[in-house]
Scaffold this motif. Sequence first.
Motif, mmCIF file in Angstrom:
data_model
loop_
_atom_site.group_PDB
_atom_site.id
_atom_site.type_symbol
_atom_site.label_atom_id
_atom_site.label_comp_id
_atom_site.label_asym_id
_atom_site.label_seq_id
_atom_site.Cartn_x
_atom_site.Cartn_y
_atom_site.Cartn_z
ATOM 1 N N SER A 267 -3.464 -0.228 11.371
ATOM 2 C CA SER A 267 -4.262 -0.964 10.385
ATOM 3 C C SER A 267 -3.883 -2.431 10.292
ATOM 4 N N ILE A 303 -6.214 0.003 3.905
ATOM 5 C CA ILE A 303 -5.365 -0.853 4.730
ATOM 6 C C ILE A 303 -4.355 -1.646 3.910
ATOM 7 N N GLY A 628 -9.066 2.546 7.818
ATOM 8 C CA GLY A 628 -8.773 2.379 6.401
ATOM 9 C C GLY A 628 -9.125 3.590 5.565
#
Length: 641
Positions: A267, A303, A628
């Motif tokens: 991420s 994230i 995410g």
Amino acid sequence: MQNNFETLSNKEYLLTNGIGGYCSASVSGANTRRYHGLLVAAFNPPTERLVLVSKLEETLVINRESFELSSNQYPDKIHPQGYSFIQNFVAETDKATWLYTVNGCQIQKTISVVQGQNTVVVTYQNLSAQSVELQLMPLLVYRDYHAMFFEQEKFDFYTEEIANNYLKIYAEYGAKPVYMQLDKGDWKTSHNWYKRFQYKQEEARGFNFEEDAISIGKADIELAVNEIVQIIFSTNEIEDISNNTSLFKIEDNKTNRHFIDDLITSSRQFIVHRKSTNGSTVIAGYHWFTDWGRDTMIALRGISIATGNEEEARSILQTFFDTLSEGMLPNRFPDYANDTVEYNTIDATLWLFVALYDYHEKFTNNNFITSILPQLKSIINWHIKGTRFNIHTTEEGLLYGGEIGYQLTWMDARIGDFVVTPRIGCPVEINVLWYNALCIYNYFSTTISGKEDAAIAQLSTNCKAAFVQYFWNKNDYLNDVIIPNSYVDASIRPNQIYAVSLPFSPLNIQQQTSVLNCVETNLLTAFGLRTLNKENPDFKPIYQGDAWHRDNAYHQGTVWPFLWGEWAMAFLKLNKFSETACKKIWEHTTELQNHFYNEGCAFAIAEIFDGLKPNTGKGCVQQAWSVGNMLNVFLNKDWKL
């Protein structure tokens, strides 16, 4: 390692530098996309991206016999066929490592990028029991990353020698220079064009797929046993390379990876610095997206917020608050500084409320929420009285939006003036988001100031009642788009899942359960949710072909992994995050985990999959909200595994 060109060319790696630039190619060594390059630099972070160094051609000389380690696709052949010497390949988000075995000799190559700079470092180590010679030939281009490059007289690639093995290269007069430094070897400058590289991924997408590149010279390097050599390419002046060995250090490969930890690592590729706002933002996807309002608000929940990065999350939120206009967040920031910011989105602004709710739940930062409450109230007021694209509340209390020729929801495919899924009226997820925006504002108002906003509370009550009245289908699911007392689109689409997954639901538990059952029965796959059920006559089973055919399939059955997270969250909420429920969700990630590690781009989750038989990732190789939303599930405070 399966030494098959097709297999190795379908596998990619991606190394990002935190300002929008990156290094990426296929594992075989051949570039298969226009977006591939050893050095793709962002000159106005995270935009104005140029491909500067296409690749390195490498030859290993053992006892005067030459073996080319590179691979390229040309019109009639694969040449060279260095992929056949690859014994092992390991890619993570910060480096990619190859092990080549040739006639009993071994060479390890590692590529890494420097964070915060347009700099790539390529390191070679001789792991053989004898000395070898390595020949390196950089191939350069000079173009926008959306374009292609061809031999032209104006590109002379003037080379200025700053010091021994330290060059400054200009593609043409006035071009941005590339610096190249080699820490040892014998460099000889010479210019030769290499033509008609074939990029098969571009051919599959219906685009121009041929490109030329230029060699500016070649280095001959003698490598003793265990000796290392580094070559650096950068848009910055490079210090003496002998002092820069800390840029990369050869380490043992990680074993026993943990999927959630690796998702977190993955991420970080999406968080970049935006120069225009001097703050953080989120790249929506690699290789070709920049920062989009909708994608950012959805992705940052997992994230940045779920991972506990409060300062980063606040910076991202502030970046978008600073661009509020007429109660709307931008749909996206432009690729180029002279382009205007686009505001053609109805949902990005509403997702802002959901992101802020998650932010407050995670960090309990009342001061930040207090500081932006007036802006949130202004957003609501603009939506009530009306803003761009005929966005306004109806007399029933629902949110309406849309004009002919514009795409405002996340189902935003457009071909010229043709909008594939216009969804003009009151889309279901927009009204779930509108209801959540009203509830969240009132939650903030009550929690922080201790006083309910009676007018907003009444709006949310009206919205909830109207939502059930107009969206509920007699077959126990939610219609996709309605216009009160005028129009109903009863298509079975995944947008209804938000009525279960988001913090505040306008439905009762029985209705939520029916929605979840409908989604699981008609849309759920191992890689995410279909955008349309297979029985619908508009269902497109495969995402392929030119832009027209691909965009027509984009939201007409194509599977989107980011929606997997919404389904998982809905399932877990209705099952109260029990251990059994968490175990089922974890087991459902088996194929996604295999995709993450072994298919497509290493340590990445693709943007989309085919609708009928999803198995190969398509679209962007690494998509922010795909990663995410998985993190948003696994890092939830109630997750039990």
